[in-house]
Motif scaffolding. Structure first.
Motif, PDB file in Angstrom:
ATOM      1  N   GLN A   9      32.113 -12.488  21.062  1.00  0.00           N
ATOM      2  CA  GLN A   9      33.509 -12.671  21.418  1.00  0.00           C
ATOM      3  C   GLN A   9      34.023 -11.757  22.528  1.00  0.00           C
ATOM      4  N   ALA A  10      33.321 -10.685  22.840  1.00  0.00           N
ATOM      5  CA  ALA A  10      33.767  -9.789  23.911  1.00  0.00           C
ATOM      6  C   ALA A  10      33.247 -10.215  25.283  1.00  0.00           C
ATOM      7  N   MET A  11      32.357 -11.204  25.313  1.00  0.00           N
ATOM      8  CA  MET A  11      31.847 -11.660  26.606  1.00  0.00           C
ATOM      9  C   MET A  11      32.948 -12.384  27.383  1.00  0.00           C
ATOM     10  N   ALA A  12      32.750 -12.512  28.696  1.00  0.00           N
ATOM     11  CA  ALA A  12      33.702 -13.213  29.560  1.00  0.00           C
ATOM     12  C   ALA A  12      34.028 -14.576  28.961  1.00  0.00           C
ATOM     13  N   GLY A  13      35.313 -14.873  28.858  1.00  0.00           N
ATOM     14  CA  GLY A  13      35.759 -16.125  28.266  1.00  0.00           C
ATOM     15  C   GLY A  13      36.042 -16.039  26.784  1.00  0.00           C
ATOM     16  N   GLY A  14      35.604 -14.964  26.138  1.00  0.00           N
ATOM     17  CA  GLY A  14      35.823 -14.788  24.710  1.00  0.00           C
ATOM     18  C   GLY A  14      37.176 -14.174  24.412  1.00  0.00           C
ATOM     19  N   PRO A  15      37.627 -14.273  23.172  1.00  0.00           N
ATOM     20  CA  PRO A  15      38.959 -13.788  22.810  1.00  0.00           C
ATOM     21  C   PRO A  15      39.149 -12.279  22.915  1.00  0.00           C
ATOM     22  N   PHE A  16      38.076 -11.501  22.907  1.00  0.00           N
ATOM     23  CA  PHE A  16      38.218 -10.044  22.981  1.00  0.00           C
ATOM     24  C   PHE A  16      37.779  -9.470  24.322  1.00  0.00           C
ATOM     25  N   HIS A  17      37.505 -10.348  25.275  1.00  0.00           N
ATOM     26  CA  HIS A  17      37.007  -9.884  26.576  1.00  0.00           C
ATOM     27  C   HIS A  17      38.016  -8.990  27.306  1.00  0.00           C
ATOM     28  N   ALA A  18      39.286  -9.292  27.193  1.00  0.00           N
ATOM     29  CA  ALA A  18      40.300  -8.521  27.919  1.00  0.00           C
ATOM     30  C   ALA A  18      40.218  -7.028  27.615  1.00  0.00           C
ATOM     31  N   SER A  19      39.808  -6.682  26.404  1.00  0.00           N
ATOM     32  CA  SER A  19      39.775  -5.265  26.026  1.00  0.00           C
ATOM     33  C   SER A  19      38.601  -4.505  26.643  1.00  0.00           C
ATOM     34  N   VAL A  20      37.647  -5.229  27.227  1.00  0.00           N
ATOM     35  CA  VAL A  20      36.477  -4.567  27.826  1.00  0.00           C
ATOM     36  C   VAL A  20      36.179  -5.040  29.249  1.00  0.00           C
ATOM     37  N   ALA A  21      36.988  -5.958  29.773  1.00  0.00           N
ATOM     38  CA  ALA A  21      36.712  -6.609  31.061  1.00  0.00           C
ATOM     39  C   ALA A  21      36.449  -5.623  32.189  1.00  0.00           C
ATOM     40  N   THR A 112      18.635 -18.121  16.364  1.00  0.00           N
ATOM     41  CA  THR A 112      17.736 -17.574  17.377  1.00  0.00           C
ATOM     42  C   THR A 112      17.310 -18.636  18.380  1.00  0.00           C
ATOM     43  N   GLU A 113      17.041 -19.838  17.911  1.00  0.00           N
ATOM     44  CA  GLU A 113      16.527 -20.898  18.781  1.00  0.00           C
ATOM     45  C   GLU A 113      17.450 -21.222  19.948  1.00  0.00           C
ATOM     46  N   TYR A 114      18.740 -20.884  19.854  1.00  0.00           N
ATOM     47  CA  TYR A 114      19.687 -21.178  20.931  1.00  0.00           C
ATOM     48  C   TYR A 114      19.661 -20.118  22.030  1.00  0.00           C
ATOM     49  N   GLY A 115      19.153 -18.949  21.740  1.00  0.00           N
ATOM     50  CA  GLY A 115      19.007 -17.906  22.748  1.00  0.00           C
ATOM     51  C   GLY A 115      20.275 -17.204  23.168  1.00  0.00           C
ATOM     52  N   GLY A 116      21.400 -17.604  22.600  1.00  0.00           N
ATOM     53  CA  GLY A 116      22.662 -16.956  22.945  1.00  0.00           C
ATOM     54  C   GLY A 116      23.830 -17.604  22.223  1.00  0.00           C
ATOM     55  N   TRP A 117      24.919 -16.869  22.144  1.00  0.00           N
ATOM     56  CA  TRP A 117      26.112 -17.302  21.426  1.00  0.00           C
ATOM     57  C   TRP A 117      26.756 -18.519  22.083  1.00  0.00           C
ATOM     58  N   ARG A 118      26.864 -18.520  23.412  1.00  0.00           N
ATOM     59  CA  ARG A 118      27.501 -19.644  24.102  1.00  0.00           C
ATOM     60  C   ARG A 118      26.735 -20.949  23.859  1.00  0.00           C
ATOM     61  N   ALA A 119      25.420 -20.889  23.930  1.00  0.00           N
ATOM     62  CA  ALA A 119      24.608 -22.092  23.698  1.00  0.00           C
ATOM     63  C   ALA A 119      24.805 -22.588  22.270  1.00  0.00           C
ATOM     64  N   TYR A 120      24.893 -21.671  21.312  1.00  0.00           N
ATOM     65  CA  TYR A 120      25.128 -22.078  19.936  1.00  0.00           C
ATOM     66  C   TYR A 120      26.518 -22.703  19.786  1.00  0.00           C
ATOM     67  N   LEU A 121      27.546 -22.057  20.346  1.00  0.00           N
ATOM     68  CA  LEU A 121      28.900 -22.595  20.237  1.00  0.00           C
ATOM     69  C   LEU A 121      29.007 -23.991  20.833  1.00  0.00           C
ATOM     70  N   ALA A 122      28.255 -24.254  21.897  1.00  0.00           N
ATOM     71  CA  ALA A 122      28.266 -25.579  22.522  1.00  0.00           C
ATOM     72  C   ALA A 122      27.844 -26.657  21.533  1.00  0.00           C
ATOM     73  N   THR A 123      26.929 -26.316  20.608  1.00  0.00           N
ATOM     74  CA  THR A 123      26.491 -27.305  19.605  1.00  0.00           C
ATOM     75  C   THR A 123      27.604 -27.600  18.600  1.00  0.00           C
ATOM     76  N   LEU A 124      28.587 -26.713  18.540  1.00  0.00           N
ATOM     77  CA  LEU A 124      29.730 -26.897  17.644  1.00  0.00           C
ATOM     78  C   LEU A 124      30.912 -27.503  18.381  1.00  0.00           C
ATOM     79  N   GLY A 125      30.741 -27.768  19.685  1.00  0.00           N
ATOM     80  CA  GLY A 125      31.831 -28.299  20.485  1.00  0.00           C
ATOM     81  C   GLY A 125      32.858 -27.249  20.863  1.00  0.00           C
ATOM     82  N   ARG A 126      32.431 -25.983  20.860  1.00  0.00           N
ATOM     83  CA  ARG A 126      33.336 -24.870  21.186  1.00  0.00           C
ATOM     84  C   ARG A 126      32.819 -24.095  22.382  1.00  0.00           C
ATOM     85  N   THR A 127      33.735 -23.390  23.042  1.00  0.00           N
ATOM     86  CA  THR A 127      33.345 -22.513  24.140  1.00  0.00           C
ATOM     87  C   THR A 127      33.601 -21.054  23.799  1.00  0.00           C
ATOM     88  N   ALA A 128      34.427 -20.787  22.824  1.00  0.00           N
ATOM     89  CA  ALA A 128      34.701 -19.400  22.412  1.00  0.00           C
ATOM     90  C   ALA A 128      35.068 -19.353  20.954  1.00  0.00           C
TER      91      ALA A 128
END
Length: 128
Positions: A9-21, A112-128
């Motif tokens: 969630q702290a990555m760019a585009g995530g809800p907590f990114h502003a606190s670490v951008a 693990t098979e998705y290799g990252g949080w964004r790729a996993y969220l995409a399978t749920l129809g989400r971006t963040a």
């Protein structure tokens, strides 16, 4: 200053990114040897798994220790703990890891098979 790997969630585009951008260095991957879990589809957790060939995508940040202590850590779920990981370039940094004993509970979905949080969220129809 402390280098820390964020993979949720702290990555760019995530809800907590502003606190670490301001501390963003750029995209990175872990070295091989990690498993990856979804904690209730809210955030991810890394798990060191020596001998596995999986690397996980994320972003590297440079933040103050005070910011880590006062802002980041208080907002992390109890299922995670601060640890040290190895990046693909062989350097070490901090990251939030699946807390000891959490994997054994069998309640966190392995992603693990998705290799990252964004790729996993995409399978749920989400971006963040």
């Amino acid at each position: 200053m402390a280098r820390i790997f964020f993979n949720g969630q702290a990555m760019a585009g995530g809800p907590f990114h502003a606190s670490v951008a301001d501390g963003l260095i750029g995209p990175v991957r872990t070295a091989p040897g990690y498993r990856f879990f979804s904690i209730g589809d809210v955030c991810p957790g890394l798990l060191p798994a020596p001998g596995t060939g999986t690397a996980i995508e994320g972003e590297l940040y440079d933040i103050t220790l005070e910011h880590l202590r006062d802002v980041i850590l208080p907002g992390e779920p109890r299922e995670l703990e601060l640890g040290v990981i190895e990046l693909a370039d062989g350097s070490a940094c901090l990251s939030m890891l699946l807390a000891r004993g959490e994997q054994e509970k069998g309640v966190h979905k392995e992603i693990t098979e998705y290799g990252g949080w964004r790729a996993y969220l995409a399978t749920l129809g989400r971006t963040a």
